[in-house]
Every structure is written in C-alpha cells, then in structure tokens.
Write a protein that holds these residues in place. Structure first.
Motif, PDB file in Angstrom:
ATOM      1  N   ASP A 273       6.470  10.006  -3.700  1.00 28.63           N
ATOM      2  CA  ASP A 273       5.648   8.959  -3.524  1.00 28.63           C
ATOM      3  C   ASP A 273       5.274   7.419  -4.349  1.00 28.63           C
ATOM      4  OD1 ASP A 273       3.389   8.632  -5.600  1.00 28.63           O
ATOM      5  OD2 ASP A 273       3.398  11.005  -4.988  1.00 28.63           O
ATOM      6  N   MET A 274       4.302   6.277  -3.359  1.00 27.76           N
ATOM      7  CA  MET A 274       5.053   5.041  -4.414  1.00 27.76           C
ATOM      8  C   MET A 274       4.126   4.735  -6.026  1.00 27.76           C
ATOM      9  SD  MET A 274       2.343   1.381  -3.561  1.00 27.76           S
ATOM     10  CE  MET A 274       2.303   0.264  -4.598  1.00 27.76           C
ATOM     11  N   LYS A 275       3.474   5.791  -6.039  1.00 31.05           N
ATOM     12  CA  LYS A 275       2.643   6.007  -7.563  1.00 31.05           C
ATOM     13  C   LYS A 275       4.287   6.272  -7.919  1.00 31.05           C
ATOM     14  CE  LYS A 275      -1.144   8.065 -10.476  1.00 31.05           C
ATOM     15  NZ  LYS A 275      -2.218   8.278 -10.924  1.00 31.05           N
TER      16      LYS A 275
ATOM     17  N   THR B 192       1.014  -0.921  -0.282  1.00 26.70           N
ATOM     18  CA  THR B 192      -0.079  -0.173  -0.036  1.00 26.70           C
ATOM     19  C   THR B 192       0.582   1.186  -0.161  1.00 26.70           C
ATOM     20  OG1 THR B 192      -0.302   0.614   2.307  1.00 26.70           O
ATOM     21  CG2 THR B 192      -2.010  -1.102   1.074  1.00 26.70           C
ATOM     22  N   PRO B 193       0.660   2.701  -0.827  1.00 31.16           N
ATOM     23  CA  PRO B 193       1.168   3.195  -0.702  1.00 31.16           C
ATOM     24  C   PRO B 193       1.520   4.458   0.699  1.00 31.16           C
ATOM     25  CG  PRO B 193      -0.784   3.855  -1.982  1.00 31.16           C
ATOM     26  CD  PRO B 193      -0.621   2.840  -1.029  1.00 31.16           C
ATOM     27  N   GLU B 194       0.911   3.184   1.759  1.00 32.30           N
ATOM     28  CA  GLU B 194       0.678   3.591   3.437  1.00 32.30           C
ATOM     29  C   GLU B 194       2.085   2.802   3.791  1.00 32.30           C
ATOM     30  OE1 GLU B 194      -2.451   4.925   2.353  1.00 32.30           O
ATOM     31  OE2 GLU B 194      -2.257   2.900   2.045  1.00 32.30           O
ATOM     32  N   THR B 195       2.104   2.359   3.362  1.00 35.80           N
ATOM     33  CA  THR B 195       3.340   1.341   3.661  1.00 35.80           C
ATOM     34  C   THR B 195       4.663   1.519   3.255  1.00 35.80           C
ATOM     35  OG1 THR B 195       2.759  -1.047   2.754  1.00 35.80           O
ATOM     36  CG2 THR B 195       2.135  -0.346   5.372  1.00 35.80           C
ATOM     37  N   PHE B 196       4.129   2.076   2.307  1.00 33.80           N
ATOM     38  CA  PHE B 196       5.624   1.689   0.711  1.00 33.80           C
ATOM     39  C   PHE B 196       6.635   2.462   1.162  1.00 33.80           C
ATOM     40  CE2 PHE B 196       7.509   3.355  -3.269  1.00 33.80           C
ATOM     41  CZ  PHE B 196       7.853   2.959  -3.672  1.00 33.80           C
TER      42      PHE B 196
ATOM     43  N   LYS C 237      23.253   5.802  -4.596  1.00 35.20           N
ATOM     44  CA  LYS C 237      24.252   5.324  -4.234  1.00 35.20           C
ATOM     45  C   LYS C 237      24.969   5.881  -2.662  1.00 35.20           C
ATOM     46  CE  LYS C 237      28.751   2.837  -4.722  1.00 35.20           C
ATOM     47  NZ  LYS C 237      30.451   3.025  -4.063  1.00 35.20           N
ATOM     48  N   GLY C 238      25.044   5.654  -1.321  1.00 38.17           N
ATOM     49  CA  GLY C 238      25.192   5.833  -0.209  1.00 38.17           C
ATOM     50  C   GLY C 238      24.473   6.878   0.526  1.00 38.17           C
ATOM     51  N   CYS C 239      23.532   6.621   0.336  1.00 38.87           N
ATOM     52  CA  CYS C 239      21.835   7.126   0.711  1.00 38.87           C
ATOM     53  C   CYS C 239      21.798   5.809   1.830  1.00 38.87           C
ATOM     54  CB  CYS C 239      20.732   7.662  -0.257  1.00 38.87           C
ATOM     55  SG  CYS C 239      21.056   8.871  -0.579  1.00 38.87           S
ATOM     56  N   VAL C 240      20.840   6.782   2.848  1.00 40.76           N
ATOM     57  CA  VAL C 240      20.622   5.541   3.989  1.00 40.76           C
ATOM     58  C   VAL C 240      18.876   5.452   4.053  1.00 40.76           C
ATOM     59  CG1 VAL C 240      20.850   5.627   6.235  1.00 40.76           C
ATOM     60  CG2 VAL C 240      22.666   6.223   5.677  1.00 40.76           C
ATOM     61  N   CYS C 241      19.129   4.805   3.660  1.00 40.03           N
ATOM     62  CA  CYS C 241      17.224   4.141   3.777  1.00 40.03           C
ATOM     63  C   CYS C 241      16.829   4.858   5.028  1.00 40.03           C
ATOM     64  CB  CYS C 241      16.897   2.727   3.413  1.00 40.03           C
ATOM     65  SG  CYS C 241      15.688   2.391   3.874  1.00 40.03           S
ATOM     66  N   ARG C 242      15.624   5.042   4.972  1.00 43.23           N
ATOM     67  CA  ARG C 242      15.142   6.320   6.359  1.00 43.23           C
ATOM     68  C   ARG C 242      13.596   5.296   6.638  1.00 43.23           C
ATOM     69  NH1 ARG C 242      12.415  10.755   5.366  1.00 43.23           N
ATOM     70  NH2 ARG C 242      13.289  11.493   3.589  1.00 43.23           N
ATOM     71  N   ASP C 243      13.349   4.903   7.678  1.00 50.53           N
ATOM     72  CA  ASP C 243      11.721   5.288   7.592  1.00 50.53           C
ATOM     73  C   ASP C 243      11.108   6.635   7.716  1.00 50.53           C
ATOM     74  OD1 ASP C 243       9.294   4.137   8.706  1.00 50.53           O
ATOM     75  OD2 ASP C 243       9.940   3.503  10.812  1.00 50.53           O
ATOM     76  N   ASP C 244       9.905   6.308   6.722  1.00 52.52           N
ATOM     77  CA  ASP C 244       9.512   7.498   5.772  1.00 52.52           C
ATOM     78  C   ASP C 244       8.257   7.564   7.357  1.00 52.52           C
ATOM     79  OD1 ASP C 244       8.920  10.010   4.907  1.00 52.52           O
ATOM     80  OD2 ASP C 244       8.145   8.296   3.093  1.00 52.52           O
ATOM     81  N   ILE C 245       8.356   7.832   8.711  1.00 46.53           N
ATOM     82  CA  ILE C 245       6.930   8.209   9.332  1.00 46.53           C
ATOM     83  C   ILE C 245       6.458   8.901   8.929  1.00 46.53           C
ATOM     84  CG2 ILE C 245       6.772   8.625  11.722  1.00 46.53           C
ATOM     85  CD1 ILE C 245       8.955   7.514  11.980  1.00 46.53           C
ATOM     86  N   ASP C 246       6.900  10.591   7.768  1.00 48.34           N
ATOM     87  CA  ASP C 246       6.164  11.408   7.753  1.00 48.34           C
ATOM     88  C   ASP C 246       5.794  11.862   6.263  1.00 48.34           C
ATOM     89  OD1 ASP C 246       6.533  12.378  10.716  1.00 48.34           O
ATOM     90  OD2 ASP C 246       8.206  13.496  10.099  1.00 48.34           O
ATOM     91  N   GLY C 247       6.240  10.384   5.212  1.00 51.34           N
ATOM     92  CA  GLY C 247       5.851  10.702   3.991  1.00 51.34           C
ATOM     93  C   GLY C 247       6.272  11.796   3.444  1.00 51.34           C
TER      94      GLY C 247
ATOM     95  N   ASN D 135      15.594  -1.977   4.146  1.00 46.21           N
ATOM     96  CA  ASN D 135      15.811  -1.067   3.146  1.00 46.21           C
ATOM     97  C   ASN D 135      14.080  -1.463   2.754  1.00 46.21           C
ATOM     98  OD1 ASN D 135      17.712   0.057   2.589  1.00 46.21           O
ATOM     99  ND2 ASN D 135      19.033  -1.837   1.266  1.00 46.21           N
ATOM    100  N   HIS D 136      13.794  -0.624   2.477  1.00 52.34           N
ATOM    101  CA  HIS D 136      11.776  -0.217   2.427  1.00 52.34           C
ATOM    102  C   HIS D 136      11.502  -0.698   0.513  1.00 52.34           C
ATOM    103  CE1 HIS D 136      12.037   3.505   2.301  1.00 52.34           C
ATOM    104  NE2 HIS D 136      12.243   4.061   3.327  1.00 52.34           N
ATOM    105  N   PRO D 137       9.924  -0.508   0.343  1.00 54.15           N
ATOM    106  CA  PRO D 137       9.910  -0.930  -0.881  1.00 54.15           C
ATOM    107  C   PRO D 137      10.153   0.771  -1.597  1.00 54.15           C
ATOM    108  CG  PRO D 137       8.566  -1.487  -0.242  1.00 54.15           C
ATOM    109  CD  PRO D 137       8.999  -1.359   1.155  1.00 54.15           C
ATOM    110  N   ALA D 138       9.881   2.216  -1.259  1.00 52.74           N
ATOM    111  CA  ALA D 138      10.675   2.967  -1.880  1.00 52.74           C
ATOM    112  C   ALA D 138      11.872   3.230  -2.470  1.00 52.74           C
ATOM    113  CB  ALA D 138       9.870   4.089  -0.686  1.00 52.74           C
ATOM    114  N   PHE D 139      12.870   3.203  -1.112  1.00 57.52           N
ATOM    115  CA  PHE D 139      14.177   2.729  -0.969  1.00 57.52           C
ATOM    116  C   PHE D 139      14.171   1.931  -2.262  1.00 57.52           C
ATOM    117  CE2 PHE D 139      19.199   2.029  -0.642  1.00 57.52           C
ATOM    118  CZ  PHE D 139      19.085   2.884  -0.748  1.00 57.52           C
ATOM    119  N   ILE D 140      14.127   0.545  -2.443  1.00 53.09           N
ATOM    120  CA  ILE D 140      14.542  -0.045  -3.240  1.00 53.09           C
ATOM    121  C   ILE D 140      14.300  -0.103  -4.578  1.00 53.09           C
ATOM    122  CG2 ILE D 140      14.230  -2.833  -4.258  1.00 53.09           C
ATOM    123  CD1 ILE D 140      13.576  -3.295  -1.221  1.00 53.09           C
TER     124      ILE D 140
END
Length: 180
Positions: free
Chosen positions: A105-107, A35-39, A91-101, A54-59
């Motif tokens: 976005d997913m789309k 879902t967009p909320e969990t992406f 490359k080199g960026c750290v995946c972060r939990d996108d709590i605030d959106g 890593n979460h889907p947005a980062f991947i």
C-alpha cells in the motif's frame, strides 16, 4: 587538486548528497493529492482505456530497491526489503494495474522510500572518496558505463531516481493532478 579538495575527504559523497536532497524534495512534492486508491493504478486515456505507464506504487517501490542497494554496497547493515517489493518492483518486473489492491500500500511504499533514501543520504555523506573509488561490483556493461561505486551510486541516487520521477510527473498529468 585545489586546496578546497584537499580539505574535503568526501567530495563524491557531498556531490551525490546535494542532488539526492533535490530528488527527495521532488519525490515528496509529486505525492501531493495522490490517494491510496489511485497509487497503484494506471492512468486512463480519453477513451477510458488504461495507459500502460508506470504508476506511483511501482515508481516509489522500484526506486526504494536502489537506496537499499547503496546501503549494502557501502557496508551498512540493512534489513531485507519489505514484503512484496522484490517480486513487484525489482529490475525486470512489469508494472501492472493494481485493480485488486494486492501491491504493497501507499503508506508502506512511501514510508520505506523516504526512510531508505534518507539513510542512504546519511551513509553517502559519511563515506570517504576512497570508498567511492572502489570498483562497481555488478560487472558487465553496467560496470563499463559506471566503473566505480561513486559513479554507479551517483546514477542510482540522481539519474535513475529522476528518470522514474519524470514518469511520476507524467502520471500526475494523465490523472489530472497537474504539475507538482
């Protein structure tokens, strides 16, 4: 050289494309039930704490950068990366939990991922073996491992994509979505 090889001026591109088609199908299947909320969110463990993986947005955002790079390396004019990609997914960026959106976005991310990789597929198929034999321009250890455009683009399209899509598969399981 076999007679078949003499008839096919783009063995390298065809080989890369065969695997890239598999990659793109797998990448699409892995998005099922996301879902967009969990992406852009880390999965949570049994103790309720986020799992730093890593979460889907980062991947999908990260992998998009390499489809873009293939197009540039093979001489296809491409627009700049979408806003937010370079600073969040390079490359080199750290995946972060996108709590605030705040991440793209997913789309936006998935549309760009499939657009750029399908364009790369077309350009890879249209490029001849002579092009793929050109030196990898990155230099250093990466060029030592992947000395030609063909070898580095094969890695980007296949090995690198599947490495990160394996992370996506693990994220799905952590989120209770199961195998795709």
């Amino acid at each position: 050289m076999s007679s078949k090889a003499k008839l096919m001026p783009n063995i390298t591109g065809i080989t890369i494309a065969d695997s890239l088609r598999l990659v793109l199908g797998y990448a699409e299947n892995l998005l099922k039930d996301v879902t967009p909320e969990t992406f852009g969110r880390f999965a949570t463990g049994v103790n309720g704490n986020p799992i730093d993986s890593n979460h889907p947005a980062f991947i999908y955002g990260h992998l998009s950068i390499y489809g873009h790079r293939i197009l540039k390396d093979l001489g296809k004019p491409v627009d700049d990366l979408p806003p937010g990609f370079e600073e969040n997914f390079a490359k080199g960026c750290v995946c972060r939990d996108d709590i605030d959106g705040t991440l793209p976005d997913m789309k936006t991310v998935t549309a760009y991922f499939f657009k750029i990789w399908n364009e790369a597929l077309d350009v890879v198929l249209a490029s001849d073996d002579e092009t793929f034999q050109q030196p990898n321009p990155l230099g250093g250890g990466f060029t030592e491992r992947f000395p030609t455009l063909g070898s580095v683009h094969n890695f980007y399209a296949c090995g690198h994509n599947m490495l990160h899509l394996g992370q996506m598969s693990a994220w799905r399981r952590m989120m209770g979505l199961g195998a795709a």
